[in-house]
Design an enzyme around this catalytic site. Structure first.
Site, PDB file in Angstrom:
ATOM      1  N   GLU A 186       0.809  -1.203   0.000  1.00 13.09           N
ATOM      2  CA  GLU A 186       0.000   0.000   0.000  1.00 13.09           C
ATOM      3  C   GLU A 186       0.854   1.270   0.000  1.00 13.09           C
ATOM      4  OE1 GLU A 186      -4.000  -1.458   2.248  1.00 13.09           O
ATOM      5  OE2 GLU A 186      -2.221  -1.307   3.460  1.00 13.09           O
ATOM      6  N   CYS A 224       3.199   8.302   1.648  1.00 10.40           N
ATOM      7  CA  CYS A 224       3.760   7.276   2.523  1.00 10.40           C
ATOM      8  C   CYS A 224       3.979   6.030   1.663  1.00 10.40           C
ATOM      9  CB  CYS A 224       2.759   7.026   3.656  1.00 10.40           C
ATOM     10  SG  CYS A 224       3.250   5.740   4.796  1.00 10.40           S
ATOM     11  N   CYS A 260       6.904  -7.577   6.693  1.00 10.63           N
ATOM     12  CA  CYS A 260       8.064  -7.074   7.427  1.00 10.63           C
ATOM     13  C   CYS A 260       8.524  -8.157   8.378  1.00 10.63           C
ATOM     14  CB  CYS A 260       7.696  -5.819   8.218  1.00 10.63           C
ATOM     15  SG  CYS A 260       9.121  -5.116   9.093  1.00 10.63           S
ATOM     16  N   CYS A 314       6.990  -6.128  14.925  1.00 17.15           N
ATOM     17  CA  CYS A 314       6.575  -5.350  16.098  1.00 17.15           C
ATOM     18  C   CYS A 314       5.146  -5.732  16.497  1.00 17.15           C
ATOM     19  CB  CYS A 314       6.655  -3.854  15.798  1.00 17.15           C
ATOM     20  SG  CYS A 314       8.317  -3.339  15.329  1.00 17.15           S
ATOM     21  N   CYS A 374       2.003  -3.652  15.232  1.00 17.69           N
ATOM     22  CA  CYS A 374       1.966  -3.281  13.812  1.00 17.69           C
ATOM     23  C   CYS A 374       1.298  -4.378  12.995  1.00 17.69           C
ATOM     24  CB  CYS A 374       3.388  -3.052  13.310  1.00 17.69           C
ATOM     25  SG  CYS A 374       3.488  -2.791  11.523  1.00 17.69           S
ATOM     26  N   GLU A 434      10.389  -2.642   6.600  1.00 21.94           N
ATOM     27  CA  GLU A 434      11.494  -1.960   7.264  1.00 21.94           C
ATOM     28  C   GLU A 434      12.480  -1.536   6.164  1.00 21.94           C
ATOM     29  OE1 GLU A 434      12.629  -0.637  10.200  1.00 21.94           O
ATOM     30  OE2 GLU A 434      14.289  -0.209   8.849  1.00 21.94           O
ATOM     31  N   SER A 442      12.056   6.002   7.858  1.00 21.90           N
ATOM     32  CA  SER A 442      11.655   5.621   9.208  1.00 21.90           C
ATOM     33  C   SER A 442      12.159   4.212   9.471  1.00 21.90           C
ATOM     34  CB  SER A 442      10.124   5.661   9.324  1.00 21.90           C
ATOM     35  OG  SER A 442       9.714   5.210  10.596  1.00 21.90           O
ATOM     36  N   LEU A 485      10.900   4.396  18.366  1.00 24.20           N
ATOM     37  CA  LEU A 485      11.460   4.076  19.680  1.00 24.20           C
ATOM     38  C   LEU A 485      10.472   3.258  20.534  1.00 24.20           C
ATOM     39  CD1 LEU A 485      14.023   4.531  21.351  1.00 24.20           C
ATOM     40  CD2 LEU A 485      13.016   6.663  22.187  1.00 24.20           C
ATOM     41  N   HIS A 486       9.343   3.824  20.839  1.00 23.37           N
ATOM     42  CA  HIS A 486       8.213   3.110  21.456  1.00 23.37           C
ATOM     43  C   HIS A 486       8.384   2.668  22.900  1.00 23.37           C
ATOM     44  CE1 HIS A 486       6.664   3.200  17.474  1.00 23.37           C
ATOM     45  NE2 HIS A 486       7.446   2.253  17.031  1.00 23.37           N
ATOM     46  N   ASN A 499      -3.136   2.699  16.453  1.00 21.87           N
ATOM     47  CA  ASN A 499      -4.280   2.390  15.598  1.00 21.87           C
ATOM     48  C   ASN A 499      -4.559   0.903  15.686  1.00 21.87           C
ATOM     49  OD1 ASN A 499      -4.811   5.022  14.421  1.00 21.87           O
ATOM     50  ND2 ASN A 499      -2.781   4.782  13.516  1.00 21.87           N
ATOM     51  N   CYS A 514      -1.325   4.993  10.324  1.00 22.52           N
ATOM     52  CA  CYS A 514      -0.069   4.305  10.624  1.00 22.52           C
ATOM     53  C   CYS A 514      -0.326   2.924  11.173  1.00 22.52           C
ATOM     54  CB  CYS A 514       0.707   5.015  11.725  1.00 22.52           C
ATOM     55  SG  CYS A 514       1.105   6.666  11.355  1.00 22.52           S
TER      56      CYS A 514
HETATM   57  N1  SAH Z   1       9.427  -0.146   9.575  1.00 25.85           N
HETATM   58  C1  SAH Z   1       9.573   1.246   9.760  1.00 25.85           C
HETATM   59  C2  SAH Z   1       8.638   2.066   8.913  1.00 25.85           C
HETATM   60  C3  SAH Z   1       7.214   1.600   8.761  1.00 25.85           C
HETATM   61  S1  SAH Z   1       6.174   1.720  10.170  1.00 25.85           S
HETATM   62  C4  SAH Z   1       9.437   1.608  11.225  1.00 25.85           C
HETATM   63  O1  SAH Z   1       9.018   0.768  12.010  1.00 25.85           O
HETATM   64  O2  SAH Z   1       9.788   2.742  11.578  1.00 25.85           O
HETATM   65  C5  SAH Z   1       5.862   3.467  10.284  1.00 25.85           C
HETATM   66  C6  SAH Z   1       5.478   3.941  11.684  1.00 25.85           C
HETATM   67  O3  SAH Z   1       4.175   3.477  12.044  1.00 25.85           O
HETATM   68  C7  SAH Z   1       6.433   3.435  12.749  1.00 25.85           C
HETATM   69  O4  SAH Z   1       6.790   4.433  13.643  1.00 25.85           O
HETATM   70  C8  SAH Z   1       5.596   2.396  13.423  1.00 25.85           C
HETATM   71  O5  SAH Z   1       6.059   2.164  14.707  1.00 25.85           O
HETATM   72  C9  SAH Z   1       4.221   3.002  13.386  1.00 25.85           C
HETATM   73  N2  SAH Z   1       3.164   2.031  13.635  1.00 25.85           N
HETATM   74  C10 SAH Z   1       3.171   0.722  13.331  1.00 25.85           C
HETATM   75  N3  SAH Z   1       2.011   0.135  13.713  1.00 25.85           N
HETATM   76  C11 SAH Z   1       1.261   1.108  14.282  1.00 25.85           C
HETATM   77  C12 SAH Z   1      -0.052   1.134  14.834  1.00 25.85           C
HETATM   78  N4  SAH Z   1      -0.810   0.039  14.875  1.00 25.85           N
HETATM   79  N5  SAH Z   1      -0.521   2.302  15.296  1.00 25.85           N
HETATM   80  C13 SAH Z   1       0.238   3.432  15.227  1.00 25.85           C
HETATM   81  N6  SAH Z   1       1.464   3.455  14.696  1.00 25.85           N
HETATM   82  C14 SAH Z   1       1.984   2.309  14.231  1.00 25.85           C
HETATM   83 FE1  SF4 Z   2       8.088  -3.650  10.511  1.00 28.40          FE
HETATM   84 FE2  SF4 Z   2       7.944  -1.039  11.119  1.00 28.40          FE
HETATM   85 FE3  SF4 Z   2       5.807  -2.646  11.405  1.00 28.40          FE
HETATM   86 FE4  SF4 Z   2       7.882  -2.896  13.049  1.00 28.40          FE
HETATM   87  S1  SF4 Z   2       6.538  -1.112  12.860  1.00 28.40           S
HETATM   88  S2  SF4 Z   2       6.779  -4.582  12.053  1.00 28.40           S
HETATM   89  S3  SF4 Z   2       9.569  -2.493  11.680  1.00 28.40           S
HETATM   90  S4  SF4 Z   2       6.796  -2.129   9.505  1.00 28.40           S
END
Ligand code: SAH
Ligand code: SF4
Length: 369
Positions: free
Chosen positions: A92, A105, A112, A116, A119, A167, A198, A221-222, A298, A341
């Protein structure tokens, strides 16, 4: 032999290709401009390009975009496209219009492998890296599609964020030529400050990006501590927080902006307490020049996690701001079309069984006192 997709070349790459065909280098610049600035996909359109070159290209090369599976337009103007990348995989891209800019974006992988917890892409597992052509094709399509819809020849997309699926720093070799095409004055002419990579923290690749193509950097960072970050972003076990922050500082030497953006996804009672905000202050203040971007989580099915309440997000932000750390809370865009996101799910033929792994090991977090 398969035709070469010219979307996969940055300008030096295209020049080398033209030279192989026995053509002068400046021809490559003309060709590159036709492709990226005018959105041409047919060599016959390229009226000022020598006929001999057009003839050589026909049959050998193509300008091959991705096919669009679906398009969703949100009430707030956000547009999400789902692109077919073959073998049951789809990725997407999301366009986010704002008053003073248009941001695209872009995805870097089908799925990936980082996995995480919060995500939706991570939950889907990993299929494969996108090629340079597939990364660029998202911008090529979106830019020229939007110009057509808006009946303009002016640039519509002013910013690119590599925050779609995947990633980007785990697909480094394909990523860099794509970034160079975005930055090239004969391509999309975006400034380094307006192209953001990112990353979840692939330390050695942050160092390489600094040398090869320093664009704006956002780091996901998270969590303020390693034990919590280990659970949320599994890559932390390989590259823990202190190593990550050291890489951020090295990056700042060459970065086009004088700060790193830290993204922090706000998860109710996981990483969002005032004490954790204090820990974050201690971690960052005076250590790394940065801005904090708080992203309300989200939700998606099967995450098992909850979005922090607005009150908790505000209280968290307050602690950071009191300490002098510039903090913003990201507005959610495209909520109604699942374009926010972390909701980008596409279609991924998982080869990692990520889904099964995650369901077996739910996140366990010590509640803050
Ligand atoms: N893999 C890279 C880029 C893609 S994710 C990364 O992790 O940085 C882009 C952003 O969306 C990241 O900061 C990620 O942590 C955030 N993200 C992922 N899942 C999310 C969710 N369910 N709600 C809000 N942000 C989220
Ligand atoms: Fe991959 Fe970024 Fe999603 Fe983590 S937040 S699983 S690195 S896309």
């Amino acid at each position: 032999m398969d035709a070469v997709n010219l979307l996969g070349f940055d300008l030096p790459g295209l020049a080398a290709y033209c030279e192989q065909l026995g053509e002068k280098k400046f021809r490559a610049t003309q060709l590159f401009r036709w492709i990226h600035q005018k959105g041409a996909s047919d060599f016959d359109q390229m009226s000022d390009l020598a006929k001999s070159l057009r003839e050589k290209l026909a049959g050998r090369a193509v300008i091959q975009g991705l096919s669009v599976i679906s398009e969703h337009v949100s009430a707030d103007g956000t547009i999400k496209w789902l692109f077919d990348v073959g073998a049951g995989n789809a990725v997407e891209a999301v366009f986010i219009p704002e008053d003073d800019r248009g941001t695209l974006c872009v995805s870097s992988q089908a799925g990936c492998a980082v996995g995480c917890r919060f995500c939706s892409t991570g939950h889907q597992g990993f299929s494969r890296n996108l090629t340079t052509a597939e990364i660029v094709a998202q911008l090529w399509f979106a830019e020229h599609n939007l110009r057509q819809r808006q009946s303009t020849t002016e640039r519509v997309i002013s910013n690119v964020v590599m925050m779609g699926m995947g990633e980007p720093l785990q697909n480094y070799d394909q990523l860099v030529p794509a970034l160079k095409t975005m930055l090239d004055d004969h391509g999309y002419g975006l400034s380094r400050r307006r192209v953001t990579v990112s990353t979840s923290g692939v330390v050695p690749m942050i160092d390489r990006l600094r040398e090869d193509c320093p664009v704006a950097l956002a780091v996901s960072l998270h969590a303020p501590t390693d034990p919590l970050r280990d659970q949320l972003v599994p890559l932390n076990k390989k590259y823990p927080i202190d190593e990550l922050l050291a890489a951020c500082n090295r990056y700042l030497d060459k970065a086009p902006r004088d700060f790193i953006t830290f993204e922090y996804c706000m998860l109710q009672e996981v990483n969002d307490s005032p004490e954790q905000a204090q820990q974050l202050v201690k971690l960052l203040k005076g250590k790394v020049s940065c801005k904090l971007n708080l992203i309300p989580f989200n939700p998606f099915p099967a995450s098992g996690l909850v979005r922090s309440t607005n009150a908790r997000v505000q209280a968290f932000a307050e602690v950071l701001m009191q300490a002098g750390i510039v903090t913003t809370v990201r507005k959610t865009r495209g909520d109604d079309i699942d374009a926010a996101c972390g909701q980008l799910a596409g279609e991924v033929q998982d080869r990692t069984r990520a889904h099964i792994r995650m369901v077996r090991a739910p996140v366990s977090v010590a509640k803050s006192p």
